[in-house]
Write a protein that holds these residues in place. Structure first.
Motif, mmCIF file in Angstrom:
data_model
loop_
_atom_site.group_PDB
_atom_site.id
_atom_site.type_symbol
_atom_site.label_atom_id
_atom_site.label_comp_id
_atom_site.label_asym_id
_atom_site.label_seq_id
_atom_site.Cartn_x
_atom_site.Cartn_y
_atom_site.Cartn_z
ATOM 1 N N GLN A 210 0.831 -1.203 0.000
ATOM 2 C CA GLN A 210 0.000 0.000 0.000
ATOM 3 C C GLN A 210 0.865 1.253 0.000
ATOM 4 O O GLN A 210 0.493 2.285 -0.568
ATOM 5 C CB GLN A 210 -0.923 -0.006 1.223
ATOM 6 C CG GLN A 210 -1.892 1.158 1.308
ATOM 7 C CD GLN A 210 -2.925 1.158 0.207
ATOM 8 O OE1 GLN A 210 -3.225 0.124 -0.390
ATOM 9 N NE2 GLN A 210 -3.471 2.330 -0.106
ATOM 10 N N ARG A 228 -7.379 -3.200 -5.611
ATOM 11 C CA ARG A 228 -6.433 -2.122 -5.325
ATOM 12 C C ARG A 228 -5.512 -1.940 -6.526
ATOM 13 O O ARG A 228 -5.442 -2.806 -7.406
ATOM 14 C CB ARG A 228 -5.589 -2.452 -4.081
ATOM 15 C CG ARG A 228 -6.394 -2.534 -2.792
ATOM 16 C CD ARG A 228 -6.812 -1.130 -2.332
ATOM 17 N NE ARG A 228 -7.508 -1.189 -1.041
ATOM 18 C CZ ARG A 228 -8.818 -1.213 -0.897
ATOM 19 N NH1 ARG A 228 -9.592 -1.235 -1.981
ATOM 20 N NH2 ARG A 228 -9.367 -1.234 0.290
ATOM 21 N N PHE A 328 -11.836 2.080 -4.496
ATOM 22 C CA PHE A 328 -11.159 1.157 -5.396
ATOM 23 C C PHE A 328 -10.999 1.726 -6.800
ATOM 24 O O PHE A 328 -10.688 1.005 -7.732
ATOM 25 C CB PHE A 328 -11.937 -0.169 -5.470
ATOM 26 C CG PHE A 328 -13.288 -0.051 -6.121
ATOM 27 C CD1 PHE A 328 -13.450 -0.374 -7.451
ATOM 28 C CD2 PHE A 328 -14.391 0.377 -5.403
ATOM 29 C CE1 PHE A 328 -14.691 -0.279 -8.062
ATOM 30 C CE2 PHE A 328 -15.629 0.484 -6.013
ATOM 31 C CZ PHE A 328 -15.786 0.155 -7.327
ATOM 32 N N GLY A 331 -7.639 0.979 -8.456
ATOM 33 C CA GLY A 331 -7.561 -0.420 -8.841
ATOM 34 C C GLY A 331 -8.385 -0.726 -10.073
ATOM 35 O O GLY A 331 -7.970 -1.506 -10.939
#
Length: 342
Positions: A210, A228, A328, A331
């Protein structure tokens, strides 16, 4: 009468009976593979590596040899048999096996830093990306992730937290592997009721990815994980040919982690539900799982096959319901770009 009185009063010391420790390594490789999962040469290497931690200072003349300690513990991991049966085969008592097993497990776990490493460097990631691309045509993959459940007896504390969605007491274990089914990450500490995505979010790998440690690489997970920029999941209810092609290639690449989990449980039957539940407290079960992960990688890197008398490993699909997809968008953009490139 005087003799009986002396014995009753403890004045006559009972003679200790020592069993002969069986030379388990005297058997051929087929026998050793069937019971301990390694041939003689590798068992000797493993005993030599673990020896310094297991050779305890003692004034006794009947200390349990390192080879007996290691092989009896491997016998438990490989078969899941009751301790008494394994101890009798090795020529030791069941209490002795119970006492020595934690030291052997800890010694194996301490080897983990050499055998289980997540690829954070450019060179490490490049090699794993190449492997996945050759195997599945999916680009830039640095690992496939999944969770699996290991059945345990109901613990005495926080029992409800270990009941998974199938109403079984388990430990939920996160694993990440490369295209050759080597584990690059194992997290074994969460109760069975814990969601897969929660484990990843609270793991060191999840936090580092992350923060950008994934560079331009991706993990591949099933629909139980959140989408993600560094974790790509399947398209739910795929409609277009592009979405269906993406799901097909994604599934082919990600299936390697299900195969790796199946191989782990097949080789180390103590972890497999067919052998029943592990009758230990959760902390000890977690050490057993981690030790088996190290031994799995040791087997994979040395090309050790499964014994022919074992049933073939089964896939281990454990997908959980999808989590709420919050934030999201990044992603989704990455996934859409990948679809166009496939």
């Amino acid at each position: 009468m005087a003799l009986l009185e002396d014995h009753a009063n403890g004045m006559i010391r009972r003679e200790r009976v020592f069993r002969d420790h069986n030379d388990l390594l005297a058997h051929d490789d087929d026998w050793l593979m069937s019971r301990f999962r390694f041939p003689r040469a590798m068992l000797l290497d493993l005993c030599a590596e673990l020896g310094p931690a297991l050779e305890r200072a003692t004034r006794r003349n009947h200390a349990i040899p390192v080879q007996t300690q290691v092989l009896t513990t491997l016998g438990f991991l490989a078969t899941g048999c009751f301790q008494r049966e394994l101890a009798d085969r090795s020529g030791i008592s069941q209490p002795s096996l119970s006492a020595l097993m934690p030291s052997v497990l800890n010694g194996i776990i301490h080897m983990g830093s050499r055998y289980i490493r997540f690829p954070y460097t450019v060179d490490e990631q490049a090699e794993i990306k190449r492997q996945f691309a050759a195997m599945s045509d999916f680009p830039n993959v640095i690992g496939a992730i999944d969770c699996t459940h290991i059945a345990i007896s109901a613990p005495s504390e926080h029992e409800f937290a270990y009941v998974n969605r199938k109403h079984v007491h388990t430990i939920n274990v996160q694993v990440i592997c490369d295209a050759h089914m080597n584990f690059t990450n194992i997290v074994a500490r969460w109760p069975g009721a814990t969601h897969d995505s929660f484990i990843l979010t609270h793991s060191s790998v999840g936090n580092r990815l992350q923060a950008g440690a994934g560079r331009d690489g991706w993990l591949l997970g099933d629909s139980g994980y959140p989408l993600r920029r560094w974790l790509l999941t399947p398209v739910l209810n795929a409609q277009s040919a592009e979405e269906q092609r993406y799901n097909e290639v994604h599934g082919r690449a990600r299936s390697v982690v299900e195969c790796a989990i199946g191989l782990l449980k097949c080789r180390w039957r103590a972890l497999d539900a067919s052998g029943g539940r592990l009758l230990y407290q959760p902390a000890k079960v977690c050490r057993i799982i981690r030790a088996c992960g190290v031994l799995h990688n040791l087997s994979q890197r040395n090309g050790i096959p499964l014994p022919p008398d074992l049933p073939p490993p089964e896939l281990d699909p454990e997908a959980q319901p999808p989590p709420r997809q919050v934030g999201f968008q990044q992603g989704a953009r990455v996934r859409a770009d990948v679809m166009q490139r496939l």
